[in-house]
Design an enzyme around this catalytic site. Structure first.
Site, PDB file in Angstrom:
ATOM      1  N   HIS A   5       0.838  -1.210   0.000  1.00 36.91           N
ATOM      2  CA  HIS A   5       0.000   0.000   0.000  1.00 36.91           C
ATOM      3  C   HIS A   5       0.868   1.253   0.000  1.00 36.91           C
ATOM      4  CE1 HIS A   5      -3.727   2.224   1.437  1.00 36.91           C
ATOM      5  NE2 HIS A   5      -2.756   3.103   1.694  1.00 36.91           N
ATOM      6  N   GLU A   6       1.831   1.312   0.907  1.00 33.71           N
ATOM      7  CA  GLU A   6       2.684   2.503   1.008  1.00 33.71           C
ATOM      8  C   GLU A   6       3.609   2.632  -0.199  1.00 33.71           C
ATOM      9  OE1 GLU A   6       1.789   4.547   3.122  1.00 33.71           O
ATOM     10  OE2 GLU A   6       0.558   3.217   4.351  1.00 33.71           O
TER      11      GLU A   6
ATOM     12  N   HIS B 234       1.868   4.493  -2.850  1.00 33.33           N
ATOM     13  CA  HIS B 234       1.982   5.936  -2.595  1.00 33.33           C
ATOM     14  C   HIS B 234       3.343   6.464  -3.060  1.00 33.33           C
ATOM     15  CE1 HIS B 234      -1.798   6.133  -0.661  1.00 33.33           C
ATOM     16  NE2 HIS B 234      -1.444   5.659   0.523  1.00 33.33           N
TER      17      HIS B 234
END
Length: 233
Positions: A133-134, A137
């Protein structure tokens, strides 16, 4: 001859807490707490020692799983390669494990890298999803020049991170979060988690504004699977 008497050493204050990390000392402190023999100060010392011990254990597990994911996880290795192609680099030195005071599981900052909340990530699978997920980003920051103060930008990268990381696959929703819907489960999970993340941004007023931002960019951002060919489930 002097008749002055030596000044007695001050007595140590008995708080009921005994410093130490061996099994016997831990049991002694638990017994003291259960029997009401621990003062308020002793309870504070006991809780701090317990939290320090938990932090050490949590961070060790987190770092072990982090290193395994960086080396062996297909989704993490793929994202790492794509980030490298954009001039970035994700490695063990800028993926840090820390205990977090909030309910979040991780975060990304372009200046410092990725933080994994060791006290919120209890399995290697959960850490893999959070790290992926990160990393989405991080990819978006390099590829699209995301404006962190723009809610529409924030909503788009949150939608993409929840869509592509694997955190919304059916098994995770069903067994971990108790979400049992069989149709449109993935879309609902992504929308829910993206809205919660946007609502947590300091410049977002409330969940109504967060939901509005997510709705405004939903179609284009949910459909954008770059750098994947399709959604990873």
């Amino acid at each position: 001859m002097s008749t002055d008497k030596p000044t007695p050493a001050p007595e140590s204050k008995d708080t009921g807490f005994t410093p130490g990390d061996d099994g016997w000392t831990r049991w002694r402190n638990v017994f003291s707490l259960m029997m009401g023999r621990m003062s308020h100060e002793g309870k504070s010392q006991y809780l701090k020692a317990r939290d320090d011990r938990m932090e050490e254990t949590d961070c060790k597990n987190c770092e072990k799983w982090r290193d395994q994911c960086l080396s062996y996880s297909p989704v993490v290795r793929f994202m790492r390669e794509k980030i490298n192609q954009l001039g970035g680099d994700i490695h063990s030195q800028n993926v840090r494990c820390r205990r977090c005071p909030t309910l979040q599981t991780g975060g990304f900052d372009p200046r410092f890298g990725i933080q994994i909340c060791a006290n919120a990530v209890r399995t290697k699978g959960a850490l893999e999803d959070t790290l992926a997920h990160e990393m989405v980003h991080a990819y978006d920051h390099l590829r699209f020049k995301v404006d962190r103060n723009n809610l529409r930008h924030a909503a788009c990268t949150e939608i993409r991170a929840s869509t592509l990381s694997g955190e919304c696959r059916w098994t995770r929703e069903f067994f971990t979060r108790g979400q049992w819907k069989l149709t449109e489960q993935h879309q609902e999970c992504v929308r829910r988690r993206a809205t919660l993340s946007v609502a947590g941004r300091p410049y977002c007023r409330d969940d109504v504004q967060a939901a509005k931002a997510v709705n405004e960019v939903w179609e284009s951002c949910y459909a954008d699977t770059r750098p994947f060919d399709e959604i990873y489930r």
